[in-house]
Design an enzyme around this catalytic site. Structure first.
Site, short mmCIF file in Angstrom:
data_model
loop_
_atom_site.label_atom_id
_atom_site.label_comp_id
_atom_site.label_asym_id
_atom_site.label_seq_id
_atom_site.Cartn_x
_atom_site.Cartn_y
_atom_site.Cartn_z
CG ASN A 87 -6.27 -8.76 -0.37
OD1 ASN A 87 -5.43 -8.82 0.52
ND2 ASN A 87 -6.47 -7.66 -1.06
CE LYS A 88 -9.15 -5.56 4.77
NZ LYS A 88 -9.78 -6.14 6.00
CG ASP A 114 -5.15 -11.03 4.48
OD1 ASP A 114 -5.42 -10.17 3.63
OD2 ASP A 114 -4.70 -10.76 5.61
NE ARG A 146 -3.92 -3.10 7.35
CZ ARG A 146 -2.96 -2.98 6.42
NH1 ARG A 146 -1.88 -2.25 6.63
NH2 ARG A 146 -3.07 -3.61 5.26
N GLY A 147 -1.97 -6.39 7.99
CA GLY A 147 -1.30 -6.83 6.77
C GLY A 147 -0.65 -8.17 7.09
CB ALA A 148 -0.93 -11.49 5.47
NE ARG A 179 -7.68 -9.03 11.49
CZ ARG A 179 -7.42 -8.22 10.46
NH1 ARG A 179 -6.23 -7.66 10.35
NH2 ARG A 179 -8.34 -7.98 9.56
#
Ligand code: MRU
Length: 338
Positions: free
Chosen positions: A250-251, A240, A51-53, A92
Site C-alpha cells: 500500500n502507499k 494495492d 488513482r486508488g487501486a 503503473r
C-alpha cells in the site's frame, strides 16, 4: 445504470470517453475531465488524476472499451486490443486491479470473437460496467465488516486515501467511517498527510470533512505521538496488491504506521476487495514497487522548491506491510485475521 454525474469514474453517455474527477486538482477544484485518447488515458493513471487501486481498475475497464471503439476496420482487432491493453497496463506497476480489469474486459471480447464488431464492443462495455457495479457492492460489504471492528467514539488513523474517490462508493479503508457516519456513529479520524503526494491531506481530508466526520490532519511522523497518548484505537489502510501470505503493498508509509501500531498494541487493519489479492504473488517480495520522479519529493506540492537541485532522491510509491503486523484483512468475503 445506477451511476451518476458525481462518480469519480464513469463512462460518458455516448460511450466515447471516460469521465473522471481530476484528483490532482482536489481539494481546490473539483473538475471533471473526459478522456478518449490512449496517451491521455495513460497519462491520467501515471499522474494520479485517477488513482486508488479499485478506481484505476474501473477506469481501465472503461478505457479499454473506449479505445477498442477506435480500432479501424482495417486493423486486426484482437492484435490491436492486446497492444492497447499492454500499453495501459504499463502505466503503473503495483495496483493489481489494473491488469485484473483489463484482463476481464479483454476476455469478454475474446468470448465473442466470432461475432460482429458491434457485439464484441457491447460485451466489453457490459463487462466494464459490471466491474464498476460489483465494486459498489464490494465496498459496501467491506464497510459493514469494518464497522463491526470499531466502537462509537473511536479514534482511527488513516493513511493515504481509500475512500469513494479511490473506488466507486464508500471506499475500502474509509468505508467503515463513511458508512458508519451514515448510521450515526461518531468517530475521530486522524489523517496522515501521506508524503509525498499528499493523498491524505488533499483527498481523505476532503472526503471526510464533506461527510461531516470529525477529523484532524497530521504529519505522517506525528502518528506515533498520538498512539502513545492513547488517541488511536485502530489504524485503517487500503491495499494495492496483497500476496498470498498476507503481506500487503500500500502507499509508502503504511508499513511504518503498522510497525508503530504493533509497538503500541493497536489493531492495524487492511481493507481491500478480493480482486486485490494476487494469487501469483506468494509473498510481498514478489510485488513490484513503483518508483516515481524525484520532483515529487523536492517540489511538486510546495510553492517554493524545498530541496537543492540535483539532490539524490529515492521515491518509492508503495511499501509492503509484513503480514505479522496486520491484525486482519477485510474483504467483501469477511474478516480474515492473520
Ligand atoms: O498512489 P495511489 O494514490 O494510487 O495509492 C493508493 C493507495 O495506496 C490506496 O491506499 C490503495 O490503492 C487502496 S484505494 C481503495
Amino acid at each position: 445504470m445506477i451511476y451518476n454525474e458525481n462518480d469519480s469514474v464513469r463512462l460518458s453517455q455516448d460511450g466515447s470517453s471516460v469521465v473522471i474527477i481530476d484528483q490532482t486538482l482536489l481539494p481546490a477544484e473539483k473538475r471533471f475531465i473526459s478522456l478518449s485518447a490512449a496517451e491521455e488515458i495513460y497519462d491520467a493513471i501515471y499522474h494520479l488524476k485517477v488513482r486508488g487501486a479499485p478506481a484505476i481498475g474501473i477506469f481501465a475497464g472503461y478505457a479499454l472499451y473506449v479505445l477498442a471503439r477506435q480500432i479501424s476496420e482495417t486493423e486486426d482487432f484482437f492484435v490491436r486490443l492486446e497492444e492497447l491493453s499492454n500499453y495501459l497496463n504499463s502505466s503503473r506497476p503495483t495496483a493489481v486491479n489494473l491488469s485484473w480489469a483489463l484482463n476481464r474486459v479483454k476476455k469478454a471480447a475474446l468470448n465473442c470473437r466470432n461475432l460482429k464488431r458491434s457485439e464484441i464492443l457491447n460485451a466489453m462495455r457490459t463487462e466494464a460496467a459490471v466491474i464498476h457495479e460489483e465494486d459498489t457492492a464490494v465496498c459496501r460489504k467491506i464497510a459493514e465488516y469494518g464497522l463491526s471492528l470499531i466502537n462509537d467514539g473511536d479514534g482511527i488513523l488513516t493513511h493515504c486515501n481509500a475512500g469513494a474517490l479511490a473506488t466507486s462508493r464508500y471506499g475500502t479503508g474509509l468505508g467503515p467511517l463513511l458508512y458508519g457516519a451514515e448510521q450515526g456513529y461518531r468517530f475521530h479520524a486522524f489523517i496522515d498527510e501521506t508524503r509525498p503526494l499528499m493523498q491524505g491531506a488533499r483527498l481523505t481530508a476532503f472526503e471526510l470533512m464533506n461527510a461531516g466526520i470529525d477529523c484532524t490532519l497530521i504529519c505522517d511522523n506525528a502518528a506515533g505521538l498520538l498512539m502513545s497518548q492513547g488517541k488511536i484505537q485502530a489504524c485503517f489502510a487500503g491495499c494495492d496488491r496483497a500476496a498470498m501470505n498476507g503481506d500487503c503493498a500500500n502507499k509508502i508509509g503504511t508499513a511504518s504506521a503498522a510497525v508503530l501500531a504493533n509497538y503500541y498494541k493497536i489493531p492495524f487493519y487492511i481493507f481491500c476487495p478480493s480482486s486485490t489479492i494476487d494469487k501469483n504473488c506468494r509473498t510481498g517480495k514478489d510485488i513490484v514497487i513503483e518508483e516515481r520522479p524525484a520532483e515529487e519529493i523536492t517540489k511538486l506540492y510546495f510553492s517554493r522548491q524545498i530541496a537543492p537541485d540535483g539532490i539524490k532522491c529515492f521515491n518509492p510509491a508503495f511499501d509492503v506491510t509484513d503480514h505479522s503486523l496486520i491484525t486482519a484483512i477485510i474483504t467483501e468475503n469477511g474478516i480474515f485475521r492473520l
